[in-house]
Structures are given as structure tokens and as C-alpha cells.
Design a protein around this motif. Structure first.
Motif, mmCIF file in Angstrom:
data_model
loop_
_atom_site.group_PDB
_atom_site.id
_atom_site.type_symbol
_atom_site.label_atom_id
_atom_site.label_comp_id
_atom_site.label_asym_id
_atom_site.label_seq_id
_atom_site.Cartn_x
_atom_site.Cartn_y
_atom_site.Cartn_z
ATOM 1 N N VAL A 40 42.988 131.346 2.750
ATOM 2 C CA VAL A 40 42.920 132.657 2.092
ATOM 3 C C VAL A 40 42.736 133.750 3.145
ATOM 4 C CG1 VAL A 40 41.682 134.046 0.376
ATOM 5 C CG2 VAL A 40 41.972 131.590 0.003
ATOM 6 N N LEU A 41 41.935 133.460 4.183
ATOM 7 C CA LEU A 41 41.683 134.451 5.241
ATOM 8 C C LEU A 41 42.979 134.875 5.914
ATOM 9 C CD1 LEU A 41 38.433 133.256 7.038
ATOM 10 C CD2 LEU A 41 38.788 135.313 5.666
ATOM 11 N N ARG A 42 43.960 133.968 5.938
ATOM 12 C CA ARG A 42 45.227 134.267 6.598
ATOM 13 C C ARG A 42 45.946 135.474 5.973
ATOM 14 N NH1 ARG A 42 47.316 128.677 6.754
ATOM 15 N NH2 ARG A 42 45.444 128.062 7.874
ATOM 16 N N VAL A 43 45.730 135.727 4.684
ATOM 17 C CA VAL A 43 46.420 136.872 4.069
ATOM 18 C C VAL A 43 45.614 138.175 4.203
ATOM 19 C CG1 VAL A 43 47.606 135.370 2.407
ATOM 20 C CG2 VAL A 43 45.523 136.575 1.700
ATOM 21 N N VAL A 44 44.373 138.087 4.713
ATOM 22 C CA VAL A 44 43.535 139.284 4.863
ATOM 23 C C VAL A 44 43.980 140.077 6.088
ATOM 24 C CG1 VAL A 44 41.184 140.111 5.300
ATOM 25 C CG2 VAL A 44 41.573 138.226 3.697
ATOM 26 N N ASP A 45 44.115 141.389 5.917
ATOM 27 C CA ASP A 45 44.561 142.250 7.008
ATOM 28 C C ASP A 45 43.350 142.831 7.740
ATOM 29 O OD1 ASP A 45 45.671 144.082 8.681
ATOM 30 O OD2 ASP A 45 46.498 145.388 7.107
ATOM 31 N N PRO A 46 43.062 142.361 8.982
ATOM 32 C CA PRO A 46 41.860 142.826 9.688
ATOM 33 C C PRO A 46 41.973 144.285 10.126
ATOM 34 C CG PRO A 46 43.054 141.184 10.992
ATOM 35 C CD PRO A 46 43.852 141.408 9.747
ATOM 36 N N ALA A 47 43.180 144.862 10.046
ATOM 37 C CA ALA A 47 43.359 146.262 10.464
ATOM 38 C C ALA A 47 42.908 147.245 9.387
ATOM 39 C CB ALA A 47 44.822 146.510 10.832
ATOM 40 N N THR A 77 45.278 154.698 -1.690
ATOM 41 C CA THR A 77 43.926 154.726 -1.145
ATOM 42 C C THR A 77 43.967 154.353 0.335
ATOM 43 O OG1 THR A 77 43.300 153.807 -3.287
ATOM 44 C CG2 THR A 77 41.546 154.035 -1.659
ATOM 45 N N ASP A 78 43.480 155.254 1.181
ATOM 46 C CA ASP A 78 43.451 154.969 2.618
ATOM 47 C C ASP A 78 42.542 153.784 2.906
ATOM 48 O OD1 ASP A 78 45.221 156.805 3.503
ATOM 49 O OD2 ASP A 78 43.732 158.403 3.807
ATOM 50 N N GLY A 79 42.997 152.909 3.775
ATOM 51 C CA GLY A 79 42.154 151.796 4.208
ATOM 52 C C GLY A 79 42.196 150.598 3.271
ATOM 53 N N VAL A 80 43.025 150.667 2.231
ATOM 54 C CA VAL A 80 43.108 149.544 1.287
ATOM 55 C C VAL A 80 44.514 148.946 1.326
ATOM 56 C CG1 VAL A 80 42.978 148.855 -1.143
ATOM 57 C CG2 VAL A 80 41.361 150.531 -0.226
ATOM 58 N N THR A 81 44.584 147.628 1.399
ATOM 59 C CA THR A 81 45.874 146.964 1.353
ATOM 60 C C THR A 81 45.817 145.859 0.307
ATOM 61 O OG1 THR A 81 47.565 145.878 2.683
ATOM 62 C CG2 THR A 81 45.300 145.369 3.238
ATOM 63 N N HIS A 82 47.002 145.428 -0.148
ATOM 64 C CA HIS A 82 47.088 144.421 -1.210
ATOM 65 C C HIS A 82 47.757 143.166 -0.661
ATOM 66 C CE1 HIS A 82 49.575 142.772 -4.728
ATOM 67 N NE2 HIS A 82 48.338 142.446 -5.006
ATOM 68 N N ALA A 83 47.225 141.994 -1.028
ATOM 69 C CA ALA A 83 47.834 140.733 -0.629
ATOM 70 C C ALA A 83 47.716 139.751 -1.792
ATOM 71 C CB ALA A 83 47.119 140.179 0.606
ATOM 72 N N LEU A 106 39.969 139.296 -5.230
ATOM 73 C CA LEU A 106 38.841 139.313 -4.307
ATOM 74 C C LEU A 106 38.930 140.588 -3.474
ATOM 75 C CD1 LEU A 106 39.240 135.665 -2.890
ATOM 76 C CD2 LEU A 106 38.119 136.379 -5.021
ATOM 77 N N VAL A 107 37.818 141.303 -3.365
ATOM 78 C CA VAL A 107 37.763 142.479 -2.500
ATOM 79 C C VAL A 107 37.143 142.011 -1.186
ATOM 80 C CG1 VAL A 107 36.819 144.802 -2.214
ATOM 81 C CG2 VAL A 107 37.537 144.025 -4.484
ATOM 82 N N VAL A 108 37.962 142.001 -0.124
ATOM 83 C CA VAL A 108 37.551 141.391 1.135
ATOM 84 C C VAL A 108 37.535 142.448 2.235
ATOM 85 C CG1 VAL A 108 38.058 139.520 2.761
ATOM 86 C CG2 VAL A 108 38.677 139.267 0.352
ATOM 87 N N ASN A 109 36.495 142.449 3.082
ATOM 88 C CA ASN A 109 36.458 143.423 4.172
ATOM 89 C C ASN A 109 37.222 142.915 5.400
ATOM 90 O OD1 ASN A 109 34.780 141.671 5.531
ATOM 91 N ND2 ASN A 109 32.907 142.881 5.244
ATOM 92 N N SER A 110 37.257 143.743 6.463
ATOM 93 C CA SER A 110 38.121 143.418 7.609
ATOM 94 C C SER A 110 37.646 142.176 8.357
ATOM 95 C CB SER A 110 38.201 144.615 8.553
ATOM 96 O OG SER A 110 36.882 144.978 8.925
#
Lengths: 137, 147
Positions: A40-47, A77-83, A106-110
Motif C-alpha cells: 500500500v505504501l508504494r502508491v503513497v506519494d511522499p512529495a 486542494t494543494d498538497g493532496v493527491t489521490h491514489a 485512507l488519509v496517509v501523510n508523506s
């Protein structure tokens, strides 16, 4: 006669059940900070400060609706991305996440920590309000 | 057009109302042959194609031309999955009624009615939402995905 009673009883129970299930849609719960499975972490955008990770399955009837809303929230919304992460062939990951229904978001931080979880199709206003404290001013 | 082409979501809602009426008639009359017919219909939609659903044809022929066009489309996979869930309930119901286990027949039919009614009145597909939960307890789904 029994049939009539069962029919009336079934409908009398089904109506409040329908309203209760509808009311549950978009409910936001706070998470004890926990680490997500690597897949799941693989789809999270750390940027980005926030990634909205939508969990789906092939058979999920409401997922397209959730997708449309989350994409729109991310676009505006700035700073928000969808995966998205498809759990159809990953029941083990679903179990580890404790997810029983889709869509769940899931709302996941960077850094890959789950902050919030939204069950069902999210509601825009409550979702934006819940995201606000986690976004840069 | 492929067998799994997305459909106008109002068609399945209409179909769910028809199913609700049929299941209500079964509960009122105990007419299990009607329930058997519904079971066959569920099986055809779930395992062959949604195009075999006669209510879909009624919707397209009679209702759709009278409604505003809609660009909204619903994927076929969840719909077929829902028909499969209906099939399991009504099959148990038929077995119950036909073998004299009337209570089993009534309970299973009532279960199918709840699912069909929630779908018709609220647009809820419990089986679709709970796929992960169903799969956890029924390993058969792992090998039985409509493509």
C-alpha cells in the motif's frame, strides 16, 4: 398469513437498515498511528503532505463515485493527491488493514502514516474539514 | 458491444424493484416455482450475461425512451456479483420450500428480499460492499471471478 407477517416484518426492518447504512457513508475515524503494508505504501506519494488512498475491489458498486469525488478534492486542494489500491486479489492485505467494505479511503501523510480513515463514499465538506489540520497553512 | 459493457444505472434499479415484487409474492403465496424461476434468472445474469435479464429489455424498450438521457454508467462486474449473491439466497429458498423445510425457504427468501429492496430503494449493494468480508469466509470466490 405467516408469509404476510414475514413480508411486513422484513420491510419494516429493511427501511431503518437502509437509512442506517446510508448514514454511515463518509464517516471519518481517527487512527492510532500505524504502519501500512509495504504494497500500500508504494502508491503513497511522499512529495505531497497527504495522499488519499482509495481501497477498491472489482465488485465495488460505489467505488467510481468515490473516485470522482476524491479526484476532484485532490485537484482542488494543494498538497493532496489521490491514489488507488485494488484489494480484489489481496485479501491478506485487506485483513491486515482491517478493511471489510469498499470503498474505504485512507488519509496517509508523506511519511506513510495513516491519519484518518473514511468508510463508504466520502462527503466533500466533512472530508475537507478533516484534512485541513494536516495541510500546510 | 461486450458482454460486460457498463450499463445505465437506472436499469438495475428498475430490475431490483421487479425482483422485490417477485420475492414479496413468493413470501405471500409460498409459490416456490416462481422462486425457482427467479433463481434461474439470477444464475443467467450472474454466470452468463446481464443481457439475459428480461427487466433490462423492458427498461430499455419502455422506460428509457421516456427518461432524460443519462451519461452515468455503472460497471457490470458489481451488478453480476450482486446477482450471484441473490442466486445463493434464492437457491437455498427453493431447496427449503421444495423439500418441506418451509422455515428455511421463508428465511432465505426474506434475506433475498432485504438485499433486493435495499438495492431498489437505497441503491445499496451489500454484497458488493462486503465482498472482502464474503471472500474471507468463502474461499470459492478466489476462483470464481467473472472476467
Amino acid at each position: 398469513m405467516t408469509g404476510l407477517l414475514v413480508l411486513v416484518g422484513t420491510l419494516v426492518l429493511a427501511v431503518p437498515l437502509g437509512f442506517a447504512l446510508r448514514a454511515r457513508d463518509g464517516r471519518i475515524s481517527r487512527r492510532a498511528e500505524s504502519d501500512l503494508p509495504a504494497e500500500v505504501l508504494r502508491v503513497v506519494d511522499p512529495a505531497n503532505p497527504i495522499t488519499l488512498v482509495q481501497l477498491t475491489t472489482t465488485f465495488c458498486a460505489q467505488c467510481p463515485q468515490a473516485r470522482t469525488l476524491l479526484r476532484d478534492v485532490a485537484a482542488h486542494t494543494d498538497g493532496v493527491t489521490h491514489a488507488e489500491f485494488d484489494l480484489t486479489d489481496h485479501p491478506g492485505i485487506a485483513t491486515r488493514l482491517g478493511v471489510l467494505r469498499t470503498p474505504t479511503t485512507l488519509v496517509v501523510n508523506s511519511s506513510g502514516t495513516e491519519l484518518l480513515r473514511v468508510g463508504g463514499v466520502p462527503k466533500r465538506a466533512s472530508m475537507l474539514a478533516a484534512l485541513e489540520p494536516h495541510l500546510p497553512a | 458491444m461486450s458482454l460486460n459493457a457498463p450499463v445505465d444505472p437506472r436499469g438495475p434499479r428498475f430490475s431490483a424493484w421487479m425482483t422485490t415484487v417477485i420475492l414479496a409474492v413468493v413470501l405471500l403465496t409460498g409459490w416456490w416455482r416462481l422462486l425457482a424461476a427467479q433463481t434461474v434468472l439470477f444464475a443467467m445474469c450472474a454466470f452468463i450475461s446481464l443481457k439475459l435479464n428480461p427487466w433490462g429489455h423492458v427498461y430499455r424498450a419502455v422506460l428509457q425512451p421516456r427518461l432524460k438521457p443519462s451519461s452515468e454508467r455503472e460497471e457490470a462486474a458489481p451488478l453480476r456479483f450482486a446477482q450471484g449473491v441473490g442466486f445463493v439466497f434464492t437457491l437455498v429458498g427453493v431447496i427449503g420450500y421444495a423439500t418441506g423445510l418451509t422455515t428455511l425457504g421463508v428465511v432465505a427468501t426474506a434475506g433475498a428480499l432485504v438485499a433486493a429492496f435495499l438495492n431498489a430503494a437505497f441503491g445499496l449493494c451489500l454484497g458488493c460492499e462486503m465482498y472482502l468480508l464474503l471472500r474471507r469466509h468463502t474461499p470459492v470466490f478466489a476462483h470464481d471471478r467473472p472476467q
